[in-house]
Enzyme design. Structure first.
Site, short mmCIF file in Angstrom:
data_model
loop_
_atom_site.label_atom_id
_atom_site.label_comp_id
_atom_site.label_asym_id
_atom_site.label_seq_id
_atom_site.Cartn_x
_atom_site.Cartn_y
_atom_site.Cartn_z
N LYS A 185 0.87 -1.19 0.00
CA LYS A 185 0.00 0.00 0.00
C LYS A 185 0.90 1.23 0.00
CE LYS A 185 -4.34 1.27 0.19
NZ LYS A 185 -5.56 0.61 -0.32
N ASP A 208 -6.95 4.47 -4.62
CA ASP A 208 -7.63 4.36 -3.32
C ASP A 208 -8.21 5.76 -3.09
OD1 ASP A 208 -7.89 2.49 -0.83
OD2 ASP A 208 -7.32 4.39 0.04
#
Ligand code: NDP
Length: 448
Positions: A127, A167
């Site tokens: 991430k 995201d």
């Protein structure tokens, strides 16, 4: 937790990562779920599997300088955590939001390991992101920021190493700028380096819709299996109004439900007639405006300040699709008092540990985001497959695969909950099912 081994690991994680509440929350939840398997698998302790599982393989932090429209130099922080590559290259989104810090990135990367494992596709967990706030910035500023961000990130990624995606705050526009810069620096049209790309340069049909649609496919299977129910005739709350929320609302509506409330970080709208999605999409996708505009344009709807009060609206199905910890004890009390059937997470970790416990104890259905929102990364995996084959599947083909994957994730997690003696506890089921595959691969690959 009764397990001395797990308690020791958790104490070490707490000591090593002070001041990182989101990360510690995510690790605590997972370790509590693993209690039911560590005794049956003494090889995990013997090989230090859990100690390695909670420690990222690599964590990169970098400076992101860029010039704003007035000519002033701005400096943001960039991050990428490459958490676990036991079952495939690191894979996970990039988040651009002022709240991004090491704790947020590590919690998201840690959750991503299990989520990616649940999809059954060969993807490890990672991430990244930045504390840059795209809100209120011009297109040119967003482009310059993305270029600066990629001028550092590029050395850490690649189709066999690490494949970022979108995201919060990173959608099609940002992925386009990031891909353009990567291509310029490397002089390679390496489509497999990012997912969530536009259709004209290697993107997959249905990737935009995938996370939101996937939440609904998962929820549909869950409702059918344990309650013999469906979306038809139900009322829904979908918090947020970004990528995940928009398409969760669209699919829930297609499946016969009425979405009566949505939100952004300023407030929420209530529309007893069901949210008019073309109006909402125009406000959010084309105008990039605030959700309060909706109430000015749609008769019979209301706007209220304070997004957290969205959970005071009475509805059968609650789908939190905004951000972490948006449902805490107070919000859980409202959901339970309103007689909801369940909470089905679209966002990552939108429900606090205490609220999850209350919701489950009150007998509501509950699905953790790492299971119910895995459709986004699953379809990113399908985008990577299409890039490798240099082929494009139709929307229907990708959507059908997505639906099959989401139903598979539900049953895999449900079956794991039964095997652990915690039938129907989807938190335990998802964590255990996701972990077993990663642990097997780690054992096979030795101490690395
Ligand atoms: P977007 O940026 O498209 O939308 C985010 C939405 O959440 C916006 O409505 C935003 O409101 C709201 N929001 C963000 N931060 C806060 C906050 N602190 N308080 C209240 N509201 C907030 O992001 P996505 O839809 O992509 O992501 C939403 C969630 O889903 C995140 O948890 C993400 O990690 C998760 N997720 C996303 C996937 C994807 O494919 N995009 C895949 C799997 C999970 P505002 O505009 O006012 O900021």
């Amino acid at each position: 937790m009764k397990s001395a081994y797990l308690n020791k690991v958790l104490e070490t994680v707490k000591a090593r990562n002070p001041g990182e509440p989101e990360f510690l929350q995510a690790v605590t939840e997972v370790l509590e779920s693993l209690e039911c398997i560590v005794e049956k698998h003494p090889e995990y302790e013997a090989n230090g599997i859990i100690e390695r599982f909670v420690e990222p393989e690599r964590f990169v932090q970098f400076r992101v300088p860029w010039v704003d429209d007035s000519g002033k130099v701005q400096v943001n922080r960039g991050f990428r955590v490459q958490y676990n590559s036991a079952i495939g290259p690191y894979k996970g989104g990039l988040r651009f939001h002022p709240s991004v810090n090491a704790s947020v990135i590590k919690f998201l990367g840690f959750e991503q390991i299990l989520k990616n494992s649940l999809t059954t596709l060969p993807m490890g967990g990672g991430k990244g992101g930045s504390d840059f706030d795209p809100k209120g910035k011009s297109d040119a500023e967003v482009m310059r920021f993305c270029q600066s961000f990629m001028s550092e990130l590029y050395r850490n990624i690649g189709q066999f190493t690490d494949v970022p995606a979108g995201d919060i705050g990173v959608g099609g526009r940002e992925i386009g700028y990031l891909f353009g810069e990567y291509k310029k620096i490397t002089n390679r049209f390496d489509a497999g380096v990012l997912t969530g790309k536009g259709l004209s340069y290697g993107g997959s049909l249905a990737r935009t819709q995938a996370t939101g649609y996937g939440v609904c496919y998962f929820t549909q299977e869950y409702l059918k299996t344990v309650k013999n129910e469906s979306f038809a005739g139900k009322t829904c709350i979908v918090s947020g109004s970004g990528n995940v929320a928009q398409y969760a609302a669209e699919k829930a509506t297609q499946l016969g439900a009425k979405v009566v409330a949505m939100s952004d970080s300023n407030g929420y709208i209530y529309d007893p007639n069901g949210i008019n999605l073309p109006v909402l999409f125009d406000i959010k996708q084309r105008r990039r405006a605030r959700i309060s505009e909706y109430a000015k344009e749609v008769p019979g709807s209301e706007y209220h300040e304070n997004c957290r009060m969205i959970w005071s609206v009475k509805a059968d199905i609650c789908m939190p699709c905004a951000t972490q910890n948006e449902i805490d004890v107070k919000e859980a009390e409202m959901i339970i008092a309103n007689g909801a059937i369940g909470v089905f997470e679209g966002a990552n970790m939108p429900t606090s540990l205490a609220a999850t416990e209350m919701i489950r104890k009150a007998g509501l259905l509950f699905s953790p985001g790492k299971a119910s929102n895995a459709g986004g990364v699953a379809t990113s995996g399908l985008e990577m497959s299409q890039n490798s084959m240099r082929l494009s599947w139709t929307f229907e083909e990708v959507d059908a695969r997505l639906k099959g994957i989401m139903e598979g994730i539900f049953h895999n997690a449900y079956d794991a909950s039964v095997e652990c003696g915690a039938e129907g506890n989807m938190v335990v089921g998802a964590n255990v099912a996701g972990f077993l595959k990663v642990a097997d691969a780690m054992l096979a690959q030795g101490v690395v």
